[in-house]
Design an enzyme around this catalytic site. Sequence first.
Site, mmCIF file in Angstrom:
data_model
loop_
_atom_site.group_PDB
_atom_site.id
_atom_site.type_symbol
_atom_site.label_atom_id
_atom_site.label_comp_id
_atom_site.label_asym_id
_atom_site.label_seq_id
_atom_site.Cartn_x
_atom_site.Cartn_y
_atom_site.Cartn_z
ATOM 1 N N LYS A 13 40.695 -46.352 -42.883
ATOM 2 C CA LYS A 13 39.453 -46.376 -42.308
ATOM 3 C C LYS A 13 39.443 -45.500 -40.921
ATOM 4 O O LYS A 13 38.557 -44.540 -41.069
ATOM 5 C CB LYS A 13 39.029 -47.772 -41.667
ATOM 6 C CG LYS A 13 38.960 -48.791 -42.879
ATOM 7 C CD LYS A 13 38.472 -50.302 -42.423
ATOM 8 C CE LYS A 13 39.358 -51.114 -41.474
ATOM 9 N NZ LYS A 13 40.612 -51.405 -41.901
ATOM 10 N N ARG A 88 33.330 -57.549 -39.219
ATOM 11 C CA ARG A 88 34.283 -58.042 -39.798
ATOM 12 C C ARG A 88 34.010 -59.542 -40.317
ATOM 13 O O ARG A 88 34.974 -60.064 -40.895
ATOM 14 C CB ARG A 88 35.407 -58.005 -38.841
ATOM 15 C CG ARG A 88 36.470 -57.167 -39.281
ATOM 16 C CD ARG A 88 37.685 -57.267 -38.327
ATOM 17 N NE ARG A 88 38.925 -56.644 -38.203
ATOM 18 C CZ ARG A 88 39.100 -55.585 -37.931
ATOM 19 N NH1 ARG A 88 38.457 -54.600 -37.677
ATOM 20 N NH2 ARG A 88 40.710 -54.969 -38.287
ATOM 21 N N ARG A 123 52.701 -46.884 -39.148
ATOM 22 C CA ARG A 123 51.605 -46.023 -38.405
ATOM 23 C C ARG A 123 52.110 -45.894 -36.884
ATOM 24 O O ARG A 123 52.858 -46.704 -36.244
ATOM 25 C CB ARG A 123 50.491 -47.060 -38.113
ATOM 26 C CG ARG A 123 49.361 -46.600 -37.349
ATOM 27 C CD ARG A 123 48.076 -47.180 -37.631
ATOM 28 N NE ARG A 123 47.990 -48.498 -37.420
ATOM 29 C CZ ARG A 123 46.802 -49.134 -38.123
ATOM 30 N NH1 ARG A 123 45.652 -48.590 -38.414
ATOM 31 N NH2 ARG A 123 46.748 -50.733 -37.911
ATOM 32 N N ARG A 156 51.597 -49.690 -32.537
ATOM 33 C CA ARG A 156 50.579 -51.048 -32.028
ATOM 34 C C ARG A 156 51.473 -52.113 -31.877
ATOM 35 O O ARG A 156 51.848 -52.512 -33.029
ATOM 36 C CB ARG A 156 49.480 -51.100 -32.793
ATOM 37 C CG ARG A 156 48.338 -50.064 -32.233
ATOM 38 C CD ARG A 156 47.032 -50.046 -33.225
ATOM 39 N NE ARG A 156 46.679 -51.295 -33.749
ATOM 40 C CZ ARG A 156 45.750 -51.398 -34.532
ATOM 41 N NH1 ARG A 156 44.998 -50.259 -35.108
ATOM 42 N NH2 ARG A 156 45.302 -52.472 -35.170
ATOM 43 N N ARG A 167 47.061 -60.753 -40.499
ATOM 44 C CA ARG A 167 45.768 -60.279 -40.581
ATOM 45 C C ARG A 167 45.441 -59.982 -41.976
ATOM 46 O O ARG A 167 43.979 -60.005 -42.128
ATOM 47 C CB ARG A 167 46.193 -58.651 -40.083
ATOM 48 C CG ARG A 167 46.173 -58.617 -38.155
ATOM 49 C CD ARG A 167 46.837 -57.505 -38.026
ATOM 50 N NE ARG A 167 46.315 -56.263 -37.985
ATOM 51 C CZ ARG A 167 46.681 -55.064 -37.665
ATOM 52 N NH1 ARG A 167 47.858 -54.818 -37.571
ATOM 53 N NH2 ARG A 167 46.010 -53.953 -37.854
#
Length: 214
Positions: A13, A88, A123, A156, A167
């Site tokens: 996204k 969300r 990431r 992160r 998540r």
Amino acid sequence: MRIVFLGPPGAGKGTQAQFICQDRNIPQISTGDMLRSAIAEGTKLGLEAQGIMARGELVPDEVILGLVRERLSQPDCETGCLFDGFPRTVGQADGMNEANISVDVVFELQLSDELIVRRISGRRVHEASGRIYHIEFNPPKVDNLDDETWQPLIQRHDDSEAVVRSRLDVYREQTAPLIDYYKNSGVRYFEVDGNAAVEEIRSRIRERLIAVNA
Ligand code: ADP
Ligand code: ADP
């Protein structure tokens, strides 16, 4: 035009939002980035959000809706925006409706759980700009340094495998109901295969946006 990017963590996204917002010159409203800025600044909101985010849970709807409403009142949002990672929950989508903030197009980025975990574990981000890299799929020019500022990249805290699993559960339970919600709401809804190459996804989204505008 207001665009929503829906999809599990790691689906791409943020990566695609940066392209589309640049192309169309509209602001990217990433509630995740806004919350991370609040944490970095040590605001009351940041203190409230920090533990919740570290566990991979969702920040309460009212807090998020307040943040988004405030952001939308700024002049750069007048001609439209792209919501990345918002709404969300069905409660957040309802809150938008109640505030008369309509959505025109939804893109759902789809990706298998196995790929999600690979995406998230590799990431790396440039904290100040939000630029997104991947150690394997989208590496920076120089290992672990941002291409533009040469500052170090970070991983992160919530991108550990254990937190990603929770998540994903949160996505299934609280966010995935938005798929039917939007499909039944009459907005333009597009499913996008998140497993294609970055450039290919970018041009598919672009083409659909051009078609919708016409
Ligand atoms: P990702 O890019 O992996 O989907 P985000 O950066 O969008 O993750 O979000 C990181 C975290 O910030 C979420 O796990 C959640 O704790 C919080 N968050 C972000 N957006 C929202 C939202 N709209 N509602 C509730 N919590 C949110
Ligand atoms: P999200 O915002 O949905 O959590 P990101 O845009 O941050 O997802 O992407 C998650 C990770 O996957 C990042 O490391 C990014 O560089 C990488 N990535 C994004 N899109 C692709 C793609 N199409 N193919 C391979 N890797 C991708």
